[in-house]
Motif scaffolding. Structure first.
Motif, mmCIF file in Angstrom:
data_model
loop_
_atom_site.group_PDB
_atom_site.id
_atom_site.type_symbol
_atom_site.label_atom_id
_atom_site.label_comp_id
_atom_site.label_asym_id
_atom_site.label_seq_id
_atom_site.Cartn_x
_atom_site.Cartn_y
_atom_site.Cartn_z
ATOM 1 N N MET A 89 26.434 53.024 40.771
ATOM 2 C CA MET A 89 25.096 52.654 41.252
ATOM 3 C C MET A 89 24.290 52.028 40.102
ATOM 4 S SD MET A 89 22.623 54.983 43.579
ATOM 5 C CE MET A 89 22.555 56.317 42.401
ATOM 6 N N THR A 90 23.558 50.982 40.418
ATOM 7 C CA THR A 90 22.758 50.292 39.402
ATOM 8 C C THR A 90 21.589 51.165 38.961
ATOM 9 O OG1 THR A 90 23.275 48.247 40.554
ATOM 10 C CG2 THR A 90 21.544 48.140 38.899
ATOM 11 N N SER A 91 21.409 51.298 37.647
ATOM 12 C CA SER A 91 20.257 52.035 37.133
ATOM 13 C C SER A 91 19.068 51.090 36.966
ATOM 14 C CB SER A 91 20.595 52.666 35.785
ATOM 15 O OG SER A 91 21.608 53.630 35.961
ATOM 16 N N THR A 92 17.891 51.672 36.973
ATOM 17 C CA THR A 92 16.659 50.883 36.847
ATOM 18 C C THR A 92 15.902 51.331 35.598
ATOM 19 O OG1 THR A 92 16.532 50.777 39.250
ATOM 20 C CG2 THR A 92 14.537 50.218 38.043
ATOM 21 N N TYR A 93 15.368 50.365 34.882
ATOM 22 C CA TYR A 93 14.644 50.650 33.643
ATOM 23 C C TYR A 93 13.254 50.025 33.690
ATOM 24 C CZ TYR A 93 19.281 51.917 32.039
ATOM 25 O OH TYR A 93 20.509 52.505 31.930
ATOM 26 N N ILE A 94 12.332 50.648 32.988
ATOM 27 C CA ILE A 94 10.961 50.127 32.941
ATOM 28 C C ILE A 94 10.789 49.271 31.686
ATOM 29 C CG2 ILE A 94 8.516 50.739 32.777
ATOM 30 C CD1 ILE A 94 9.112 53.151 34.517
ATOM 31 N N HIS A 95 10.295 48.048 31.895
ATOM 32 C CA HIS A 95 10.163 47.087 30.793
ATOM 33 C C HIS A 95 8.726 46.775 30.421
ATOM 34 C CE1 HIS A 95 14.407 45.604 30.223
ATOM 35 N NE2 HIS A 95 14.519 46.407 31.261
ATOM 36 N N GLY A 96 7.823 46.875 31.376
ATOM 37 C CA GLY A 96 6.443 46.505 31.060
ATOM 38 C C GLY A 96 5.462 47.251 31.944
#
Lengths: 377, 106
Positions: free
Chosen positions: A1-8
């Motif tokens: 499953m694709t992970s999600t990251y916070i960038h801004g």
């Protein structure tokens, strides 16, 4: 499953603001996109509740895409009452998890202070089932939590002073947050003697009307902050049909699902932003999320456990009660504060260098709840 | 007071469908209007459509003869545990009133 990251992340000042709904939205979005290093955005989700009824302004997604020059990308407005922001955030995450998008801009905004209190109260009442006899009886949104609070007092021995302690804690936190609506110190005496809104909830027990916006850029590309879990559930829409008035099952169930997805428990969470639309709601939510035993959240307040220097700090931003509650923006303002905590540069930064953070966003009188768990990786 | 029941659940409001069996047929029964105050609030800040009658009490009443609660409006102030009963229907709202003390003795 694709992970999600916070960038801004981006957030406007909260309060009574001159800027229009559109200006607030664009300011927060632009800040978030710049903070993320100006990546290519594949989709936009905007959380908003009363743009149509109070500001006569819809198509907020397309306005963001167009004004920020994001190109011919999909954009969507999301409505889920006071959980509009949290649900928009989750929609963005799902878009990335599905593989359809690499990078998504999620924003939330509300403009409320230009309208009269009766008109806003009326608009907020659309977050109840308006076809029922209880709506005809004159039950309001704050009224629901007033009824809940009186029963909570009756069953637990808690009192108005415990609610006041929640309001005082969140005000003390908000005073240190330059973006919060209320910069002034207050006292237990002032809170306890304030005018009544809906018995036993006084002025300081109720979140205010607020203008403001917040935005977050998320991506499947790695960053130091991962979204560890995202959950959302629906709950009862009528007070008279609640099986147990002192439980808000949407909060409990969204928490349980999020812990399960993250492989964590409430004891693992270092810092929390909870949907304290009313002081009473914060106490119930700390119980539903498993931080404290059922009907004992008020004792944790008494012991100072939810303060910035307590073992389970809740609403270091000031929460809805003091940061302010621009309805559609609230879910993203929670994420904004938690990202700052994980980055180590928050208002009321925790000394213990938090690694796991939890945000809970509520819509209606328990109609919607989202929970997001963030991790510094 | 009319109560709608299906799959052993009572409700004051007629649902569109039973969440258990999906039936739209509910058993209807008349029960006493009498009940006990479960909780309450006095609403001081009202939405525009109720602003003219504020402050007013919204009272959640536990019906004595059914496993159901009803949200009512009352003119009198109440405490949890007070005995109350139906007074009238007003613009779709259940208006309740206190049961006089002497009646409660029986």
């Amino acid at each position: 499953m694709t992970s999600t990251y916070i960038h801004g992340i981006g957030m406007t000042k909260f309060g009574r603001l001159e800027s229009s709904l559109k200006e607030l939205l664009l300011e927060a979005c632009n800040e978030a996109v710049k903070d993320a290093g100006n990546p290519k955005i594949d989709a936009v989700f905007v959380g908003n509740f009363m743009g149509g009824s109070i500001s006569n302004q819809e198509i907020l997604g397309a306005i963001v895409a167009n004004e920020l020059g994001l190109g011919y990308i999909p954009s969507t407005k999301v409505e889920g009452a006071c959980a509009s922001g949290g649900i928009a955030f989750r929609q963005g995450i799902l878009g990335i998890m599905s593989g359809e998008y690499d990078t998504v801009l999620v924003a939330g905004a509300e403009k409320m202070k230009h309208a009269s209190t009766p008109d806003v109260t009326q608009a907020i009442n659309s977050a109840m089932d308006t076809t029922t006899t209880e709506k005809m009886a004159g039950l309001t949104f704050p009224g629901f939590f007033g009824v809940l609070a009186n029963r909570y007092f009756y069953e637990t021995g808690a009192s108005k002073e415990h609610l006041a302690r929640v309001a005082l804690k969140n005000r003390e936190n908000g005073v240190n947050n330059p973006l919060a609506q209320f910069p002034k110190h207050t006292s237990l005496e002032e809170i306890l003697s304030a005018r009544m809104i809906t018995d036993p909830l006084g002025l300081f027990d109720c979140s205010p009307m607020t203008d403001g916006a917040a935005a977050v850029v998320i991506s499947k590309k790695k960053s130091p902050i991962a979204v560890k879990a995202s959950s959302q559930v629906s709950g009862p829409t009528k007070m008279q049909d609640a099986i147990d008035l002192l439980s808000i099952p949407a909060i409990g169930e969204s928490g349980r699902l999020a812990y399960e997805k993250a492989g964590l428990g409430p004891e693992d969470i270092d810092v929390v932003e909870i949907h304290d639309c009313f002081s009473m709601t914060e106490i119930i939510a700390t119980e539903e999320l498993g931080f404290f035993n059922r009907l004992e959240g008020w004792k944790a307040v008494e012991e100072g456990r939810t303060k910035v220097d307590g073992d389970k700090p809740v609403n270091t931003s000031g929460g809805l009660l003091s940061r302010g509650h621009p309805i559609g923006a609230t879910g993203l303002a929670q994420i904004y504060q938690l990202v700052r905590q994980l980055r180590g540069n928050a208002a009321n930064q925790l000394a213990k260098n938090p690694r796991l953070a939890l945000a809970q966003n509520l819509g209606g009188t328990g109609s919607y709840s989202t929970v997001h768990i963030l991790e510094r990786v | 007071m009319k109560i709608y029941s299906c799959c052993e659940k009572d409700s004051i409001s007629k649902r569109f469908y039973c969440p258990e069996c999906r039936s739209s047929e509910f058993a209807e029964k008349e029960v006493s209007d009498d009940g006990t105050v479960y909780s309450y609030t006095k609403i001081h800040i009202a939405p525009a459509e109720f602003a003219d009658i504020a402050p007013y009490n919204v009272v959640l009443v536990d019906l004595d003869e059914a496993n159901a609660k009803v949200t009512t409006r009352m003119e009198e102030d109440v405490e949890i545990g007070d005995k109350v009963t139906f007074d009238r229907l007003e613009k779709g709202a259940y208006i309740y009133k206190k049961v006089p003390e002497r009646v409660q003795l029986h």
